[in-house]
Design a protein around this motif. Structure first.
Motif, PDB file in Angstrom:
ATOM      1  N   GLU A  57       0.799  -1.231   0.000  1.00  0.00           N
ATOM      2  CA  GLU A  57       0.000   0.000   0.000  1.00  0.00           C
ATOM      3  C   GLU A  57       0.833   1.284   0.000  1.00  0.00           C
ATOM      4  O   GLU A  57       0.270   2.377   0.077  1.00  0.00           O
ATOM      5  N   ASP A  58       2.168   1.161  -0.054  1.00  0.00           N
ATOM      6  CA  ASP A  58       2.958   2.337  -0.432  1.00  0.00           C
ATOM      7  C   ASP A  58       2.571   2.709  -1.864  1.00  0.00           C
ATOM      8  O   ASP A  58       2.105   1.866  -2.638  1.00  0.00           O
ATOM      9  N   LEU A  59       2.780   3.969  -2.203  1.00  0.00           N
ATOM     10  CA  LEU A  59       2.440   4.442  -3.549  1.00  0.00           C
ATOM     11  C   LEU A  59       3.693   4.932  -4.259  1.00  0.00           C
ATOM     12  O   LEU A  59       4.372   5.853  -3.789  1.00  0.00           O
ATOM     13  N   LEU A  60       3.981   4.332  -5.397  1.00  0.00           N
ATOM     14  CA  LEU A  60       5.092   4.718  -6.243  1.00  0.00           C
ATOM     15  C   LEU A  60       4.547   5.608  -7.355  1.00  0.00           C
ATOM     16  O   LEU A  60       3.635   5.210  -8.082  1.00  0.00           O
ATOM     17  N   VAL A  61       5.086   6.826  -7.491  1.00  0.00           N
ATOM     18  CA  VAL A  61       4.579   7.764  -8.500  1.00  0.00           C
ATOM     19  C   VAL A  61       5.670   8.032  -9.530  1.00  0.00           C
ATOM     20  O   VAL A  61       6.792   8.413  -9.190  1.00  0.00           O
ATOM     21  N   LEU A  62       5.317   7.819 -10.816  1.00  0.00           N
ATOM     22  CA  LEU A  62       6.284   7.932 -11.911  1.00  0.00           C
ATOM     23  C   LEU A  62       5.829   8.961 -12.943  1.00  0.00           C
ATOM     24  O   LEU A  62       4.631   9.218 -13.096  1.00  0.00           O
ATOM     25  N   ASN A  63       6.797   9.499 -13.671  1.00  0.00           N
ATOM     26  CA  ASN A  63       6.533  10.467 -14.733  1.00  0.00           C
ATOM     27  C   ASN A  63       6.467   9.725 -16.072  1.00  0.00           C
ATOM     28  O   ASN A  63       7.452   9.128 -16.505  1.00  0.00           O
ATOM     29  N   ASP A  64       5.288   9.790 -16.745  1.00  0.00           N
ATOM     30  CA  ASP A  64       5.102   9.027 -17.979  1.00  0.00           C
ATOM     31  C   ASP A  64       5.365   9.838 -19.250  1.00  0.00           C
ATOM     32  O   ASP A  64       4.922   9.465 -20.343  1.00  0.00           O
ATOM     33  N   THR A  65       6.080  10.955 -19.128  1.00  0.00           N
ATOM     34  CA  THR A  65       6.422  11.723 -20.319  1.00  0.00           C
ATOM     35  C   THR A  65       7.297  10.902 -21.262  1.00  0.00           C
ATOM     36  O   THR A  65       7.982   9.968 -20.846  1.00  0.00           O
ATOM     37  N   ASP A 163      19.938   4.062 -28.089  1.00  0.00           N
ATOM     38  CA  ASP A 163      19.434   5.225 -27.352  1.00  0.00           C
ATOM     39  C   ASP A 163      17.946   5.501 -27.611  1.00  0.00           C
ATOM     40  O   ASP A 163      17.264   6.056 -26.753  1.00  0.00           O
ATOM     41  N   ALA A 164      17.466   5.132 -28.794  1.00  0.00           N
ATOM     42  CA  ALA A 164      16.066   5.392 -29.139  1.00  0.00           C
ATOM     43  C   ALA A 164      15.117   4.715 -28.155  1.00  0.00           C
ATOM     44  O   ALA A 164      14.026   5.231 -27.873  1.00  0.00           O
ATOM     45  N   THR A 165      15.529   3.571 -27.601  1.00  0.00           N
ATOM     46  CA  THR A 165      14.692   2.881 -26.616  1.00  0.00           C
ATOM     47  C   THR A 165      15.199   3.074 -25.189  1.00  0.00           C
ATOM     48  O   THR A 165      14.408   3.236 -24.266  1.00  0.00           O
ATOM     49  N   ARG A 166      16.522   3.103 -25.009  1.00  0.00           N
ATOM     50  CA  ARG A 166      17.058   3.133 -23.656  1.00  0.00           C
ATOM     51  C   ARG A 166      16.994   4.519 -23.015  1.00  0.00           C
ATOM     52  O   ARG A 166      17.083   4.628 -21.787  1.00  0.00           O
ATOM     53  N   TYR A 167      16.861   5.583 -23.835  1.00  0.00           N
ATOM     54  CA  TYR A 167      16.673   6.915 -23.262  1.00  0.00           C
ATOM     55  C   TYR A 167      15.182   7.241 -23.158  1.00  0.00           C
ATOM     56  O   TYR A 167      14.763   8.385 -23.191  1.00  0.00           O
ATOM     57  N   GLN A 168      14.366   6.197 -23.032  1.00  0.00           N
ATOM     58  CA  GLN A 168      12.941   6.294 -22.725  1.00  0.00           C
ATOM     59  C   GLN A 168      12.641   5.308 -21.598  1.00  0.00           C
ATOM     60  O   GLN A 168      13.239   4.225 -21.535  1.00  0.00           O
ATOM     61  N   THR A 169      11.703   5.672 -20.733  1.00  0.00           N
ATOM     62  CA  THR A 169      11.216   4.694 -19.766  1.00  0.00           C
ATOM     63  C   THR A 169      10.306   3.711 -20.489  1.00  0.00           C
ATOM     64  O   THR A 169       9.765   4.016 -21.560  1.00  0.00           O
ATOM     65  N   ILE A 170      10.100   2.533 -19.908  1.00  0.00           N
ATOM     66  CA  ILE A 170       9.239   1.548 -20.564  1.00  0.00           C
ATOM     67  C   ILE A 170       7.770   1.938 -20.448  1.00  0.00           C
ATOM     68  O   ILE A 170       6.926   1.373 -21.154  1.00  0.00           O
ATOM     69  N   PHE A 171       7.443   2.909 -19.588  1.00  0.00           N
ATOM     70  CA  PHE A 171       6.057   3.346 -19.424  1.00  0.00           C
ATOM     71  C   PHE A 171       5.813   4.725 -20.048  1.00  0.00           C
ATOM     72  O   PHE A 171       4.755   5.325 -19.845  1.00  0.00           O
ATOM     73  N   ALA A 172       6.777   5.234 -20.809  1.00  0.00           N
ATOM     74  CA  ALA A 172       6.616   6.536 -21.468  1.00  0.00           C
ATOM     75  C   ALA A 172       5.431   6.473 -22.428  1.00  0.00           C
ATOM     76  O   ALA A 172       5.359   5.573 -23.266  1.00  0.00           O
ATOM     77  N   SER A 173       4.516   7.442 -22.337  1.00  0.00           N
ATOM     78  CA  SER A 173       3.314   7.376 -23.163  1.00  0.00           C
ATOM     79  C   SER A 173       2.858   8.724 -23.712  1.00  0.00           C
ATOM     80  O   SER A 173       2.072   8.760 -24.664  1.00  0.00           O
ATOM     81  N   PRO A 181      13.016  11.477 -17.891  1.00  0.00           N
ATOM     82  CA  PRO A 181      12.952  11.428 -16.432  1.00  0.00           C
ATOM     83  C   PRO A 181      13.760  10.224 -15.963  1.00  0.00           C
ATOM     84  O   PRO A 181      13.257   9.111 -15.846  1.00  0.00           O
ATOM     85  N   THR A 182      15.035  10.450 -15.728  1.00  0.00           N
ATOM     86  CA  THR A 182      16.008   9.357 -15.722  1.00  0.00           C
ATOM     87  C   THR A 182      15.859   8.373 -14.559  1.00  0.00           C
ATOM     88  O   THR A 182      16.289   7.224 -14.681  1.00  0.00           O
ATOM     89  N   ALA A 183      15.266   8.775 -13.455  1.00  0.00           N
ATOM     90  CA  ALA A 183      15.078   7.814 -12.363  1.00  0.00           C
ATOM     91  C   ALA A 183      14.155   6.678 -12.781  1.00  0.00           C
ATOM     92  O   ALA A 183      14.208   5.584 -12.214  1.00  0.00           O
ATOM     93  N   GLY A 184      13.319   6.929 -13.782  1.00  0.00           N
ATOM     94  CA  GLY A 184      12.397   5.903 -14.251  1.00  0.00           C
ATOM     95  C   GLY A 184      13.014   4.927 -15.233  1.00  0.00           C
ATOM     96  O   GLY A 184      12.394   3.903 -15.569  1.00  0.00           O
ATOM     97  N   LEU A 185      14.239   5.203 -15.703  1.00  0.00           N
ATOM     98  CA  LEU A 185      14.850   4.350 -16.719  1.00  0.00           C
ATOM     99  C   LEU A 185      15.192   2.954 -16.201  1.00  0.00           C
ATOM    100  O   LEU A 185      15.384   2.032 -16.984  1.00  0.00           O
ATOM    101  N   HIS A 186      15.264   2.789 -14.876  1.00  0.00           N
ATOM    102  CA  HIS A 186      15.704   1.521 -14.288  1.00  0.00           C
ATOM    103  C   HIS A 186      14.584   0.483 -14.168  1.00  0.00           C
ATOM    104  O   HIS A 186      14.862  -0.685 -13.873  1.00  0.00           O
ATOM    105  N   PHE A 187      13.343   0.903 -14.362  1.00  0.00           N
ATOM    106  CA  PHE A 187      12.216  -0.001 -14.129  1.00  0.00           C
ATOM    107  C   PHE A 187      12.018  -0.962 -15.298  1.00  0.00           C
ATOM    108  O   PHE A 187      12.165  -0.595 -16.465  1.00  0.00           O
ATOM    109  N   THR A 188      11.657  -2.205 -14.950  1.00  0.00           N
ATOM    110  CA  THR A 188      11.373  -3.254 -15.932  1.00  0.00           C
ATOM    111  C   THR A 188      10.012  -3.869 -15.624  1.00  0.00           C
ATOM    112  O   THR A 188       9.462  -3.710 -14.525  1.00  0.00           O
ATOM    113  N   ASP A 189       9.491  -4.625 -16.586  1.00  0.00           N
ATOM    114  CA  ASP A 189       8.220  -5.324 -16.350  1.00  0.00           C
ATOM    115  C   ASP A 189       8.352  -6.295 -15.194  1.00  0.00           C
ATOM    116  O   ASP A 189       7.426  -6.460 -14.392  1.00  0.00           O
ATOM    117  N   ASN A 190       9.499  -6.960 -15.098  1.00  0.00           N
ATOM    118  CA  ASN A 190       9.710  -7.918 -14.020  1.00  0.00           C
ATOM    119  C   ASN A 190       9.694  -7.237 -12.657  1.00  0.00           C
ATOM    120  O   ASN A 190       9.101  -7.750 -11.694  1.00  0.00           O
TER     121      ASN A 190
END
Length: 341
Positions: A57-65, A163-173, A181-190
């Motif tokens: 129930e912690d809330l993780l908030v990410l930037n989807d830009t 870079d076309a994919t790795r300089y984007q987060t996987i949730f960029a929309s 938003p580089t802190a989000g670059l580390h997240f994976t589906d797993n």
């Protein structure tokens, strides 16, 4: 908590080889420094282990830009080559841009980007900014095809296909950023799957990161600095999750300084909103919304470092960064991360 307003106090020695020039092979194999604010203890892990430090129930908030292919090249009628950095659309076919050239680019100058796309400087602004009107066939598609992902200036190499994919987060929309938003670059589906299994909630905001994120601080007293405005949106769904999290006395964990600035820009009573923020967070600052922060390691004397220092304390951030350098953490956009708990 200690604080300082002196710009020089936010300097630190950083060996050049610690400035990451490439991403890790696997996003979540970046390293993670864990700072426990109550005890001032530091742990070391990989980002794939993030879920271990969060609770149900912690809330993780990410930037989807999403980063746009903002870097373009054009030629003047005289044959001179210039670099155009798209920032944001003003009106149909007209963009606010940064222009780099060996000679001043003035109002009325015509530009050729390709056989199909031309441009004209219609307004001069300070610091290299210009309004450029573009025209041609299939304008939006052609600008996208001509443009390149704009890597940060401290990445000293040519752009590559990765870079076309790795300089984007996987949730960029939502397209609109000129820096990731580089802190989000580390997240994976797993990793998201592990967080879900643990009961951690996830929400999104949007802040279109502008070139001001690299703006150099030039004043000796950091209280005199100003940050540029950036466009943001926050939805009803995210607002409701924030309210529920606070009601349950659980933590709001902000992923990145951009997310932090949006959340801390909220006015009471909290409600969905869209607009512009130039919130400048620096010591002393009392955080009103976030409880914890995930962030990469930042440049010396940068406003992003001030933001983190406002959360940890000045002497504390110096100790954290000294430890990160000693442990050979990788710095900046493609580097490693830390979490302040």
């Amino acid at each position: 908590m200690t604080l300082s307003y002196n710009l020089q106090d936010y300097s630190f020695d950083l060996p050049e080889e610690l400035i990451a020039q490439h991403p890790m092979k696997d996003r979540d194999q970046s390293r993670l420094l864990i700072y426990h604010s109550k005890t001032k203890e530091i742990e070391h892990d990989t980002f794939s282990g993030l879920y271990k430090y969060l609770d149900a129930e912690d809330l993780l908030v990410l930037n989807d830009t999403k980063v746009i292919p903002a870097r373009l090249y054009a030629w003047k009628t005289t044959g001179g080559k210039i670099e155009i950095f798209l920032i944001r659309p003003i009106i149909a076919q007209t963009w606010l841009c940064m222009v780099s050239s060996s000679k001043k680019i003035k109002k009325g100058h015509s530009l050729k980007l390709s056989s199909d796309i031309q441009g004209e400087i219609i307004k001069e602004l300070p610091h290299g900014y210009r309004h450029i009107s573009f025209h041609g066939e299939n304008l939006e598609e052609n600008l996208r095809n001509l443009g390149n992902i704009p890597l940060p200036p401290y990445i000293k190499r040519e752009l590559n296909e990765e870079d076309a994919t790795r300089y984007q987060t996987i949730f960029a929309s939502k397209e609109g950023a000129v820096a990731a938003p580089t802190a989000g670059l580390h997240f994976t589906d797993n990793l998201f799957s592990k967080l879900k299994q643990k009961g951690v909630n996830v929400a999104h905001i949007t802040l279109h990161v502008g070139p001001g994120t690299f703006k150099k601080v030039t004043c000796d007293d950091i209280r005199s600095h100003h940050v540029d405005q950036e466009y943001f949106e926050i939805s009803n769904e995210t607002i409701n999750l924030l309210k529920a999290t606070k009601k349950k006395k659980k933590r709001v964990i902000s992923v990145g300084t951009t997310t932090t600035r949006v959340l801390e820009s909220l006015e009471t009573p909290w409600a969905s909103t869209k607009g512009w923020t130039n919130l400048y967070i620096r010591p002393p600052y009392t955080y009103k919304v976030i409880d914890s922060l995930i962030t990469n390691f930042h440049l010396p004397q940068s406003s992003l470092l001030f933001l983190v220092s406002a959360l940890t304390g000045h002497e504390e951030i110096k100790s954290i960064y000294k430890e990160a350098v000693f442990e050979r953490y990788r710095f900046y956009s493609y580097g490693d991360a830390m979490i302040c708990l």
